[in-house]
Design a protein around this motif. Structure first.
Motif, PDB file in Angstrom:
ATOM      1  N   ASP A  24      -2.209  -6.207   1.387  1.00  0.00           N
ATOM      2  CA  ASP A  24      -3.308  -5.301   1.648  1.00  0.00           C
ATOM      3  C   ASP A  24      -3.471  -5.278   0.490  1.00  0.00           C
ATOM      4  OD1 ASP A  24      -1.745  -4.140   4.811  1.00  0.00           O
ATOM      5  OD2 ASP A  24      -1.053  -2.617   3.480  1.00  0.00           O
ATOM      6  N   SER A  72       0.994  -1.375  -0.605  1.00  0.00           N
ATOM      7  CA  SER A  72      -0.146  -0.068  -0.092  1.00  0.00           C
ATOM      8  C   SER A  72       1.036   1.157  -0.408  1.00  0.00           C
ATOM      9  CB  SER A  72      -0.945   0.335   1.206  1.00  0.00           C
ATOM     10  OG  SER A  72       0.071   0.075   2.508  1.00  0.00           O
ATOM     11  N   ARG A 112      -8.690  -3.084  -3.838  1.00  0.00           N
ATOM     12  CA  ARG A 112      -7.831  -3.860  -2.933  1.00  0.00           C
ATOM     13  C   ARG A 112      -8.419  -4.838  -3.863  1.00  0.00           C
ATOM     14  NH1 ARG A 112      -8.460  -5.011   3.062  1.00  0.00           N
ATOM     15  NH2 ARG A 112      -7.241  -6.331   2.168  1.00  0.00           N
ATOM     16  N   THR A 142     -12.278  -4.780  -8.141  1.00  0.00           N
ATOM     17  CA  THR A 142     -11.289  -4.193  -6.781  1.00  0.00           C
ATOM     18  C   THR A 142     -12.372  -3.799  -6.338  1.00  0.00           C
ATOM     19  OG1 THR A 142     -11.337  -2.118  -7.660  1.00  0.00           O
ATOM     20  CG2 THR A 142      -9.933  -3.772  -8.099  1.00  0.00           C
ATOM     21  N   PRO A 170      -4.515   0.675  -1.235  1.00  0.00           N
ATOM     22  CA  PRO A 170      -3.870  -0.331  -2.169  1.00  0.00           C
ATOM     23  C   PRO A 170      -2.605   0.181  -3.298  1.00  0.00           C
ATOM     24  CG  PRO A 170      -5.317  -1.060  -2.272  1.00  0.00           C
ATOM     25  CD  PRO A 170      -5.695   0.349  -1.834  1.00  0.00           C
TER      26      PRO A 170
END
Length: 435
Positions: free
Chosen positions: A297, A105, A277, A273, A262
C-alpha cells in the motif's frame, strides 16, 4: 531489513528466508509479533473467530528472520539507518544494506466535523475487538433502557464506506446484532437493530465488478440493511450522524470504512510520491536509491497490465509484490536476475456472512452458498498458518450460538481514528512518560 509485516512484508520476509538459507541476515521491524490476516477481521468483530486465529506468529513461521519489535518513525537514506520506538517507548536504530519498505496504510480521513472525535476505523485488531465489545454493550444497554428513543439510538449502527471492508462489516454486523437482540429479554419486542451503509458512490463495492455489487446489495437489503448510495456524512456528534441530505440519524455507533492512505512515514522521506504512495519502478526499486525497495500500500507500483496506472491497494497485489521484492533483493546481491512486477487480478471475494458471499474467481461470477464455500476455501489457502483453528471456529459457529459477551479489553480512546498505528492500541501514559 524489511519494515512492516503486512501482506507485502510478511511474504517478502518468507521468500527471502527461503532463498538466503542463512547466507544473509534478514531483519524484520514491526510493532507486533504477528502477521494480521486482515480479510477475516470482520469475523473477529462478529464473534465468529477468536482474535488469535487471524494473528499468525512471525517468529513461529519465519525461520531465519530476526524480529525487532518497534514502530519505525524515521529513515536516513544517506546513512542507511532506520530509527524506531519499541513497545516500551525506548528509542533504537538499525542499519541496513538493503531496505524493503512495506509499511502499509492507515485510516483515510476526510475534513468532516466530528468524525475524528466520534468515529472508529477498522484497520487493526484493536479496532475489531473494540467494535465487537461496542456492539454487545450497545445492545445490552438498549435492552436495559425504558426510553424508546435511547433504545433505538443504541441499536442503530452507521457504516460509512461501502467498499470491501465496509460491506463485510455491515453484512456480518447485522447478523451478529440480530443474534444478540434475540437473546436479550429487553429487546424481544423490538426494536430490531438497524444498520445503515453509506457511500458517495452510486453502488456498493464501486471498485469491483458490478455483478459482485449487485449480489452484495441484494443480500444486505434482504437482511434489512439500509443501503444508501450517493450519500455521505455532513457532521458527526455524540448523539448521532447528520447526513448531507439533511437527515439526522440518532446513533451511538459510527464505523469509518471510507478507505486507506499510505503510512505517514512515507511523507517524511522527501522522495517523489503519487497520491501519498512512494514512487518506484517496475522492479519495485526507489529511483536514485537502488538499495531501497518498496511495495504494498505504501508504494505506487506501475501496473504493467494497464499502462499509465498504478496497482490498486489490495492484499492480492501486496502479497505478490512482496515475493517479487524478495527476488529482486536477492538479484541485487548477485543471486539471479531482477524481475519486473506484473500481475492480472484473479478476481475478488466478498464474505457476506452466514453461507452468503459474492465472488468471481478467475472472473467467473458466483453467489450464494457456492460463493461462500469458495471464499472460505480461498482464505484457508491464503492464510500462512492457523488453518485448522480457523476451520474449527467456523464449524463451531455453524452448530453453536454466538458468544455475545463484553470483555472490555479495548476502550474507545485506545482506538482513535486519527492514528499512524491502527494495529496498536493506544496505552495510558504515566506522569514519568512510561506506559
Amino acid at each position: 531489513m524489511i519494515v512492516g509485516a503486512g501482506f507485502a512484508g510478511y511474504n517478502c520476509a518468507r521468500a527471502l528466508s527461503r532463498q538466503a538459507k542463512g547466507a544473509a541476515e534478514i531483519v524484520l521491524l514491526n510493532p507486533l509479533d504477528y502477521f494480521l490476516y486482515v480479510p477475516l477481521l470482520p469475523e473477529v468483530a462478529a464473534a465468529i473467530l477468536e482474535p488469535r486465529r487471524v494473528a499468525v506468529s512471525l517468529t513461529g513461521t519465519l525461520p531465519g528472520v530476526r524480529l525487532v519489535l518497534g514502530h519505525a518513525h524515521g529513515i536516513d537514506l544517506d546513512a542507511r539507518r532506520v530509527t524506531y520506538t519499541d513497545p516500551e517507548e525506548r528509542e533504537g536504530s538499525l542499519t541496513y544494506d538493503r531496505l524493503v519498505l512495506t509499511v502499509g496504510s492507515v485510516n483515510k480521513l476526510l475534513p468532516i466535523p466530528g468524525v475524528t472525535e466520534h468515529a472508529h476505523g477498522f484497520r487493526g485488531m484493536p479496532e475489531a475487538l473494540y467494535l465487537r465489545d461496542h456492539m454487545v454493550r450497545q445492545v445490552e444497554l438498549a435492552g436495559a433502557s425504558d426510553d424508546p428513543a435511547v433504545r433505538a439510538a443504541r441499536t442503530t449502527f452507521v457504516v460509512v464506506g461501502a467498499g470491501y471492508t465496509g460491506t463485510e462489516v455491515a453484512a456480518h454486523g447485522v447478523l451478529f446484532t440480530d443474534s444478540l437482540a434475540r437473546q436479550n429479554v429487553g429487546l424481544r419486542d423490538g426494536p430490531r437493530p438497524r444498520w445503515l451503509l453509506l457511500d458517495v458512490a452510486d453502488r456498493l463495492l464501486p471498485g469491483l465488478d458490478e455483478r459482485l455489487s449487485h449480489t452484495a446489495d441484494r443480500v444486505l437489503r434482504g437482511r434489512g440493511v439500509d443501503v444508501r448510495t450517493g450519500t455521505s456524512v455532513k457532521e458527526a456528534t455524540s448523539e448521532g450522524v447528520l447526513l448531507d441530505d439533511g437527515e439526522f440519524i440518532a446513533s451511538r455507533s459510527l464505523i469509518w470504512c471510507v478507505g486507506v492512505r499510505p503510512d505517514p512515514l512515507v511523507e517524511g522521506l522527501g522522495l517523489p510520491t503519487d497520491k501519498g504512495r512512494l514512487c518506484v519502478d517496475a522492479y519495485l526499486t526507489v529511483p536514485g536509491h537502488p538499495e531501497v525497495f518498496a511495495c504494498g500500500d505504501a508504494a505506487a507500483v506501475p501496473d504493467l497490465t494497464r499502462p499509465g496506472e498504478v496497482t490498486p491497494m489490495t492484499a492480492q497485489h501486496a502479497q505478490r509484490q512482496g515475493k517479487v521484492a524478495a527476488h529482486n533483493v536477492a538479484a541485487s546481491c548477485g543471486r539471479g536476475k531482477p524481475r519486473a512486477y506484473e500481475h492480472r487480478d484473479l478476481g475478488f471475494m466478498v464474505d457476506l456472512g452466514g453461507v452468503q458471499a459474492a465472488a468471481n474467481p478467475l472472473h467467473v461470477p458466483l453467489s450464494g452458498p457456492l460463493a461462500g464455500a469458495v471464499t472460505r476455501g480461498y482464505h484457508l489457502m491464503a492464510m500462512p498458518g492457523n488453518r485448522v483453528r480457523v476451520a474449527a471456529d467456523w464449524l463451531l459457529d455453524a452448530v453453536l450460538p454466538r458468544q455475545g459477551v463484553h470483555l472490555g479489553l479495548v476502550s474507545p480512546w485506545s482506538v482513535p481514528l486519527d492514528t499512524a498505528s491502527p494495529e496498536v492500541a493506544r496505552l495510558p501514559r504515566g506522569s514519568d512518560g512510561s506506559t
